[in-house]
Design an enzyme around this catalytic site. Structure first.
Site, PDB file in Angstrom:
ATOM      1  CG  HIS A 103      -2.252  -6.716  -5.145  1.00  0.00           C
ATOM      2  ND1 HIS A 103      -3.244  -6.627  -6.100  1.00  0.00           N
ATOM      3  CD2 HIS A 103      -2.130  -5.472  -4.618  1.00  0.00           C
ATOM      4  CE1 HIS A 103      -3.676  -5.374  -6.159  1.00  0.00           C
ATOM      5  NE2 HIS A 103      -3.022  -4.658  -5.264  1.00  0.00           N
ATOM      6  CB  SER A 104      -4.858 -13.181  -5.085  1.00  0.00           C
ATOM      7  OG  SER A 104      -3.714 -14.009  -5.124  1.00  0.00           O
ATOM      8  CE1 TYR A 105      -4.759  -7.370  -9.129  1.00  0.00           C
ATOM      9  CE2 TYR A 105      -6.883  -6.277  -9.266  1.00  0.00           C
ATOM     10  CZ  TYR A 105      -5.508  -6.212  -9.228  1.00  0.00           C
ATOM     11  OH  TYR A 105      -4.880  -4.991  -9.291  1.00  0.00           O
TER      12      TYR A 105
ATOM     13  CD  GLU B  91      -4.577  -4.830  -2.055  1.00  0.00           C
ATOM     14  OE1 GLU B  91      -3.624  -4.064  -1.861  1.00  0.00           O
ATOM     15  OE2 GLU B  91      -5.542  -4.515  -2.770  1.00  0.00           O
TER      16      GLU B  91
ATOM     17  CD  GLN C  71      -6.567  -0.402   0.202  1.00  0.00           C
ATOM     18  OE1 GLN C  71      -6.223  -0.143   1.362  1.00  0.00           O
ATOM     19  NE2 GLN C  71      -6.837   0.540  -0.676  1.00  0.00           N
TER      20      GLN C  71
ATOM     21  CG  HIS D  51       1.372  -2.076  -3.902  1.00  0.00           C
ATOM     22  ND1 HIS D  51       0.790  -2.183  -2.657  1.00  0.00           N
ATOM     23  CD2 HIS D  51       0.341  -2.094  -4.803  1.00  0.00           C
ATOM     24  CE1 HIS D  51      -0.535  -2.272  -2.802  1.00  0.00           C
ATOM     25  NE2 HIS D  51      -0.833  -2.211  -4.072  1.00  0.00           N
TER      26      HIS D  51
ATOM     27  CG  ASN E 179      -2.356   0.628   0.690  1.00  0.00           C
ATOM     28  OD1 ASN E 179      -2.358   1.759   0.193  1.00  0.00           O
ATOM     29  ND2 ASN E 179      -3.443  -0.082   0.848  1.00  0.00           N
ATOM     30  NE  ARG E 180      -2.371   4.854  -3.360  1.00  0.00           N
ATOM     31  CZ  ARG E 180      -3.180   3.843  -3.699  1.00  0.00           C
ATOM     32  NH1 ARG E 180      -3.663   3.033  -2.773  1.00  0.00           N
ATOM     33  NH2 ARG E 180      -3.494   3.642  -4.959  1.00  0.00           N
TER      34      ARG E 180
ATOM     35  CG  ASP F 274      -8.282   1.318  -4.123  1.00  0.00           C
ATOM     36  OD1 ASP F 274      -7.728   0.512  -3.355  1.00  0.00           O
ATOM     37  OD2 ASP F 274      -7.662   1.931  -5.029  1.00  0.00           O
TER      38      ASP F 274
HETATM   39  C1  GAL Z   1      -4.235  -1.678  -4.887  1.00  0.00           C
HETATM   40  C2  GAL Z   1      -4.414  -0.218  -4.614  1.00  0.00           C
HETATM   41  C3  GAL Z   1      -5.065   0.390  -5.834  1.00  0.00           C
HETATM   42  C4  GAL Z   1      -4.217   0.147  -7.067  1.00  0.00           C
HETATM   43  C5  GAL Z   1      -3.895  -1.333  -7.170  1.00  0.00           C
HETATM   44  C6  GAL Z   1      -2.902  -1.648  -8.264  1.00  0.00           C
HETATM   45  O1  GAL Z   1      -3.678  -2.301  -3.783  1.00  0.00           O
HETATM   46  O2  GAL Z   1      -5.195  -0.024  -3.470  1.00  0.00           O
HETATM   47  O3  GAL Z   1      -5.280   1.769  -5.658  1.00  0.00           O
HETATM   48  O4  GAL Z   1      -3.035   0.903  -6.990  1.00  0.00           O
HETATM   49  O5  GAL Z   1      -3.356  -1.817  -5.980  1.00  0.00           O
HETATM   50  O6  GAL Z   1      -3.394  -1.377  -9.532  1.00  0.00           O
END
Ligand code: GAL
Length: 348
Positions: free
Chosen positions: A170-172, A307, A279, A100, A74-75, A242
């Protein structure tokens, strides 16, 4: 890899019947979960995570698909933080902020296979002192264990200097199948009565706000698409869900942060973790990556992420749980994604 480093794929099969439907493939590039197959309500295998057919596609995408993210998931606002009185500038790869792990986060490294059994694998990585601007040489070990209950990911790390550490996956997920299109009809439930509102660039304001009375209230299962487009400032700013939710804790050390369900396949998933936040990212900006597995086209909101994490920008937010890892101490977190089938969202 361009320098000749080989990238391997590991296949995990759950212990149990020989024809188990629980199969997971991990690649050593970014430690990414490339596929995760679980049975649907009819016992047919469904691959519920997005991924790519080739290493080139993994390297070309910038959505962190399936990857292990670190050193700080994250940020980090303003791409810098202060620790023990010293300032650490980071690489700004998300406007003025660092996202990240910076330019070459852990998602872009080739991890070493430490151990491999039939249903479990351990990967390791050494992130040297001042790697991407972070102090301390950090030794990381991540163990994936697949069972007929689901996929457990255990993270351990140790540093020789005080540092910050926040590791996630960061699995979708798409519980109707990775190539089935939008997840907006899939149900989400977050066991969180509070979240961390964000300002410009999705950097938390520092406030911990109640979800009550807002579209961030996902304590009752509802389709992801139901309220995502409401003109609520936080949703407008982030282009949909998000955000970081503060997980409601209960007895014990691991708590269920979230549950999700597909009415198409009946597949239900729980995400449980030892970490304080999650997240929930609805894949709002997913389009624009290479074709996925089998030629699948991944558009916006074709996958969602859960996440588990320390809160975003924790290194700069004294009011958030501390993500500081002291020299010689061990960082340890566990997140378990469990699967089953359900016949209605009320069962989540
Ligand atoms: C997520 C983040 C999003 C975007 C994504 C990557 O973890 O919260 O804002 O950056 O990763 O595309």
């Amino acid at each position: 890899m361009p320098d000749g480093t080989p990238v391997e794929e590991l296949t995990l099969r759950a212990l149990g019947p020989e024809d188990t439907k629980y199969v997971c493939k991990i690649i050593t590039y970014g430690g990414a979960v490339r596929s995760l197959t679980v049975p649907d309500r009819n016992g047919n295998p469904v691959d519920v995570v997005l991924g790519f057919d080739t290493l080139e596609d993994y390297r070309a995408q910038d959505k962190y698909i399936g990857a292990l993210v670190g050193r700080y998931a994250n940020r980090v606002g303003g791409a810098e933080f202060t620790l023990n009185g010293a300032q650490y500038p980071l690489f700004a790869n998300d406007g003025p902020n660092s996202l990240h792990g910076g330019r070459t986060g852990f998602d872009k490294r080739v991890w070493t296979v430490e151990e491999l059994g039939g249903s479990a694998a351990t990967l390791s990585l050494v992130s040297p002192d001042m790697d991407e601007g972070y102090p301390g040489s950090l030794e990381v070990r991540v163990t994936y264990t697949l069972s007929e209950g689901g996929l457990a990911i255990s993270y351990r790390a140790k540093s020789d200097r005080d540092t910050v550490c926040n590791l996630t996956n960061h699995s979708y997920f798409n519980l109707s199948g990775h190539d089935s299109g939008s997840v907006e009809g899939q149900y989400i439930k977050l066991n969180a009565s509070r979240y961390t509102p964000a300002g410009p660039g999705s950097i938390p304001t520092g406030e911990i706000a109640p979800v009550e009375g807002t579209p961030m209230d996902l304590r009752t299962a509802q389709p992801i698409g139901t309220r995502i487009g409401e003109p609520f400032g936080q949703l407008v700013m982030a282009g949909g869900y998000d955000h970081n939710w503060v997980i409601d804790k209960h007895e014990g050390t691991i708590w269920t942060a979230a549950a999700a369900w597909s009415p198409d396949t009946g597949i239900a998933m729980d995400a449980a973790t030892t970490l304080p936040g999650v997240q929930f990212y609805a894949g709002n900006f997913l389009s624009g990556c290479p074709r996925g597995k089998g030629g699948a086209v991944y558009g916006d909101r074709h996958g969602f992420c859960l996440e588990t994490q320390f809160f975003p920008d924790s290194p700069n937010q004294p009011g958030f749980p501390s993500c500081v890892l002291k020299a010689g101490e061990e960082y340890h977190s566990v997140t378990v994604y469990s699967f089953g089938v359900a016949d209605c969202a009320e069962k989540l």
